[in-house]
Scaffold this active site. Structure first.
Site, PDB file in Angstrom:
ATOM      1  N   PHE A  82     -17.407 102.200-134.773  1.00  0.00           N
ATOM      2  CA  PHE A  82     -18.461 102.677-133.879  1.00  0.00           C
ATOM      3  C   PHE A  82     -19.602 103.329-134.676  1.00  0.00           C
ATOM      4  CE2 PHE A  82     -19.232 106.876-131.568  1.00  0.00           C
ATOM      5  CZ  PHE A  82     -20.453 106.476-131.053  1.00  0.00           C
ATOM      6  N   ASP A 122     -14.130  97.651-144.572  1.00  0.00           N
ATOM      7  CA  ASP A 122     -13.402  98.028-143.363  1.00  0.00           C
ATOM      8  C   ASP A 122     -12.123  97.196-143.258  1.00  0.00           C
ATOM      9  OD1 ASP A 122     -12.711  98.349-140.450  1.00  0.00           O
ATOM     10  OD2 ASP A 122     -14.604  99.437-140.449  1.00  0.00           O
ATOM     11  N   ALA A 158     -16.930 111.969-143.775  1.00  0.00           N
ATOM     12  CA  ALA A 158     -16.993 112.165-142.323  1.00  0.00           C
ATOM     13  C   ALA A 158     -15.786 112.997-141.915  1.00  0.00           C
ATOM     14  CB  ALA A 158     -16.983 110.808-141.613  1.00  0.00           C
ATOM     15  N   TYR A 203      -3.982 113.320-138.146  1.00  0.00           N
ATOM     16  CA  TYR A 203      -5.448 113.238-138.222  1.00  0.00           C
ATOM     17  C   TYR A 203      -6.032 114.551-138.730  1.00  0.00           C
ATOM     18  CZ  TYR A 203     -10.258 112.314-136.591  1.00  0.00           C
ATOM     19  OH  TYR A 203     -11.617 112.129-136.508  1.00  0.00           O
TER      20      TYR A 203
HETATM   21  P1  NAD Z   1     -13.846 104.019-135.246  1.00  0.00           P
HETATM   22  O1  NAD Z   1     -12.375 103.930-135.043  1.00  0.00           O
HETATM   23  O2  NAD Z   1     -14.731 103.223-134.362  1.00  0.00           O
HETATM   24  O3  NAD Z   1     -14.215 103.626-136.743  1.00  0.00           O
HETATM   25  C1  NAD Z   1     -13.363 103.814-137.837  1.00  0.00           C
HETATM   26  C2  NAD Z   1     -13.450 102.596-138.732  1.00  0.00           C
HETATM   27  O4  NAD Z   1     -12.614 102.779-139.888  1.00  0.00           O
HETATM   28  C3  NAD Z   1     -12.950 101.321-138.033  1.00  0.00           C
HETATM   29  O5  NAD Z   1     -13.861 100.271-138.236  1.00  0.00           O
HETATM   30  C4  NAD Z   1     -11.615 101.045-138.705  1.00  0.00           C
HETATM   31  O6  NAD Z   1     -11.262  99.678-138.693  1.00  0.00           O
HETATM   32  C5  NAD Z   1     -11.858 101.596-140.100  1.00  0.00           C
HETATM   33  N1  NAD Z   1     -10.623 101.984-140.800  1.00  0.00           N
HETATM   34  C6  NAD Z   1      -9.612 102.745-140.332  1.00  0.00           C
HETATM   35  N2  NAD Z   1      -8.679 102.917-141.273  1.00  0.00           N
HETATM   36  C7  NAD Z   1      -9.127 102.249-142.378  1.00  0.00           C
HETATM   37  C8  NAD Z   1      -8.614 102.067-143.691  1.00  0.00           C
HETATM   38  N3  NAD Z   1      -7.445 102.596-144.053  1.00  0.00           N
HETATM   39  N4  NAD Z   1      -9.350 101.324-144.569  1.00  0.00           N
HETATM   40  C9  NAD Z   1     -10.528 100.770-144.213  1.00  0.00           C
HETATM   41  N5  NAD Z   1     -11.055 100.915-142.978  1.00  0.00           N
HETATM   42  C10 NAD Z   1     -10.358 101.657-142.078  1.00  0.00           C
HETATM   43  O7  NAD Z   1     -14.228 105.572-135.181  1.00  0.00           O
HETATM   44  P2  NAD Z   1     -15.630 106.313-135.321  1.00  0.00           P
HETATM   45  O8  NAD Z   1     -15.797 107.148-134.109  1.00  0.00           O
HETATM   46  O9  NAD Z   1     -16.694 105.371-135.707  1.00  0.00           O
HETATM   47  O10 NAD Z   1     -15.322 107.303-136.523  1.00  0.00           O
HETATM   48  C11 NAD Z   1     -15.871 107.130-137.821  1.00  0.00           C
HETATM   49  C12 NAD Z   1     -15.526 108.343-138.683  1.00  0.00           C
HETATM   50  O11 NAD Z   1     -16.110 109.514-138.104  1.00  0.00           O
HETATM   51  C13 NAD Z   1     -14.027 108.617-138.781  1.00  0.00           C
HETATM   52  O12 NAD Z   1     -13.728 109.048-140.088  1.00  0.00           O
HETATM   53  C14 NAD Z   1     -13.806 109.744-137.817  1.00  0.00           C
HETATM   54  O13 NAD Z   1     -12.711 110.538-138.178  1.00  0.00           O
HETATM   55  C15 NAD Z   1     -15.115 110.500-137.910  1.00  0.00           C
HETATM   56  N6  NAD Z   1     -15.375 111.289-136.690  1.00  0.00           N
HETATM   57  C16 NAD Z   1     -15.754 110.683-135.537  1.00  0.00           C
HETATM   58  C17 NAD Z   1     -15.955 111.448-134.393  1.00  0.00           C
HETATM   59  C18 NAD Z   1     -16.404 110.840-133.103  1.00  0.00           C
HETATM   60  O14 NAD Z   1     -16.493 111.565-132.119  1.00  0.00           O
HETATM   61  N7  NAD Z   1     -16.733 109.583-133.005  1.00  0.00           N
HETATM   62  C19 NAD Z   1     -15.738 112.823-134.436  1.00  0.00           C
HETATM   63  C20 NAD Z   1     -15.329 113.400-135.622  1.00  0.00           C
HETATM   64  C21 NAD Z   1     -15.153 112.623-136.760  1.00  0.00           C
END
Ligand code: NAD
Ligand code: UDP
Length: 316
Positions: free
Chosen positions: A14, A34, A115, A146
């Site tokens: 996302f 990814d 992140a 997490y």
């Molecule tokens: P998301 O799940 O849409 O994206 C995460 C991406 O990481 C996915 O494309 C997934 O396939 C990839 N991924 C997961 N494990 C992996 C691995 N071992 N190797 C390679 N790729 C891997 O989530 P998001 O909301 O886009 O979150 C992105 C980052 O931001 C994350 O680190 C998340 O912890 C952090 N974050 C997001 C939020 C939020 O509200 N969206 C809040 C706090 C932190």
């Protein structure tokens, strides 16, 4: 601006997909790495023909040898449903993944941004949460894979900074929503919108009095880029989030207001274990150091997100 070779891990997710798009628009060369665990090629399909964009399917738990100038480390499932599916792998992604990406940054002398998350504060007893608050996390609960993974990643970032003089940036992201969330992501904003569009019951966990502060993805990206490009002596951690706080019940009501024809009803389900009661970022540090504050109000962001899900569901 000098053109940089920038690695975005989690770039098909996302937030990552928006970041790749934005960095390309700024003229950089982007390598999106990814595993596609929760991300999707659909999110980056329009970027694939761009000669400045490359996609590599790779799990950051394994080492990666590439040449880059900057790294945004976003790879990690973020929705409780997905990060609890294989909790050991979630911890490995945050911890081993951070070690691998920090090692890569050290070898290439790249600046690296982590992140991180408001989850490092756990179920907080200080409200709103400033960066100086150390948090209240249950180390053995279902969210720990997490929360503790992300906390350990922060530790690693700061130790690489102190020990190896790496240029680090640690960003604590608060609940963010917007287009490119997966319809089955499982987080509250996407769940409620998809349920309302499909006339299904809207699932409120607990009594809906718990709060969250929702940030639209464009605001997050602005904060993330400002942090990455801030002076080297500013490492963070810095909160990036929207301080407007809502109960989960209020969010459900807002979503229904924006989808007036919906026949969905609010239903109540058990509250998941260790679900934080309240969450609101203290953003004074981001204002002072980055000149940043969020611009998009919840209603405005929800309208855009509803439009996105309408299109996505209609195309399925
Ligand atoms: P998301 O799940 O849409 O994206 C995460 C991406 O990481 C996915 O494309 C997934 O396939 C990839 N991924 C997961 N494990 C992996 C691995 N071992 N190797 C390679 N790729 C891997 O989530 P998001 O909301 O886009 O979150 C992105 C980052 O931001 C994350 O680190 C998340 O912890 C952090 N974050 C997001 C939020 C939020 O509200 N969206 C809040 C706090 C932190
Ligand atoms: N939640 C809910 N219904 C859902 C999904 C989530 O009531 O269908 C609640 C969840 O229990 C939590 C809040 O919404 O209190 C935010 O959940 P989310 O998974 O989006 O993020 P996080 O808990 O990690 O902040």
């Amino acid at each position: 601006m000098t053109k940089k070779k920038i690695l975005v891990t989690g770039g098909a997710g996302f937030i990552g997909s928006h970041l790749c798009r934005r960095l390309l628009a700024e003229g950089h060369d982007v390598l999106c790495v990814d595993s596609l665990f929760t991300g999707s090629k659909d999110n980056i399909a329009d970027l694939l023909p761009n000669k400045n964009f490359e996609f590599l399917r790779h799990d950051i738990v394994e080492p990666l040898v590439v040449e880059v100038d900057q790294i945004y480390n976003l790879a990690c499932p973020a929705s409780p449903v997905h990060y609890q599916y294989n909790p050991v792998h979630t911890t490995k992604t945050s911890v081993n993944g951070a070690i691998n990406m920090l090692g890569l940054a050290r070898r290439t002398k790249a600046r690296i941004l982590q992140a991180s998350t408001s989850e490092v504060y756990g179920d907080p007893e200080i409200h709103p949460q400033p960066e100086t608050y150390w948090g209240r996390v249950n180390t053995v609960g279902p969210r720990a894979c997490y929360d503790e993974g992300k906390r350990c990643a922060e530790t690693l970032f700061f130790d690489y900074h102190r020990q190896h003089k790496l240029e680090i940036k640690v960003l604590r992201i608060f609940n963010t929503y917007g287009p490119n969330m997966h319809p089955n992501d499982g987080r509250v904003v996407s769940n409620f919108i998809v349920q309302a569009l499909q006339n299904k019951d809207i699932t409120i966990y607990g009594d809906g009095s718990q709060t969250r502060s929702f940030q639209y993805v464009d605001d997050l990206l602005e904060g993330m880029l400002r942090l990455m490009n801030s002076p080297a002596d500013f490492t963070g951690p810095v909160n990036i989030g929207n301080p407007d706080e809502f109960t989960i019940k209020q969010l459900a009501e807002k979503v229904l207001e924006l989808i007036p024809g919906s026949k969905s009803k609010l239903i109540y389900k058990p509250l998941p274990q260790d679900d934080p009661r309240q969450r609101q970022p203290d953003i004074r540090l981001a204002k002072e150091k980055l000149g940043w504050e969020p611009k998009v109000k919840l209603n405005e962001g929800l309208v855009k997100t509803v439009e996105y899900f309408r299109r996505t569901l209609a195309a399925k």
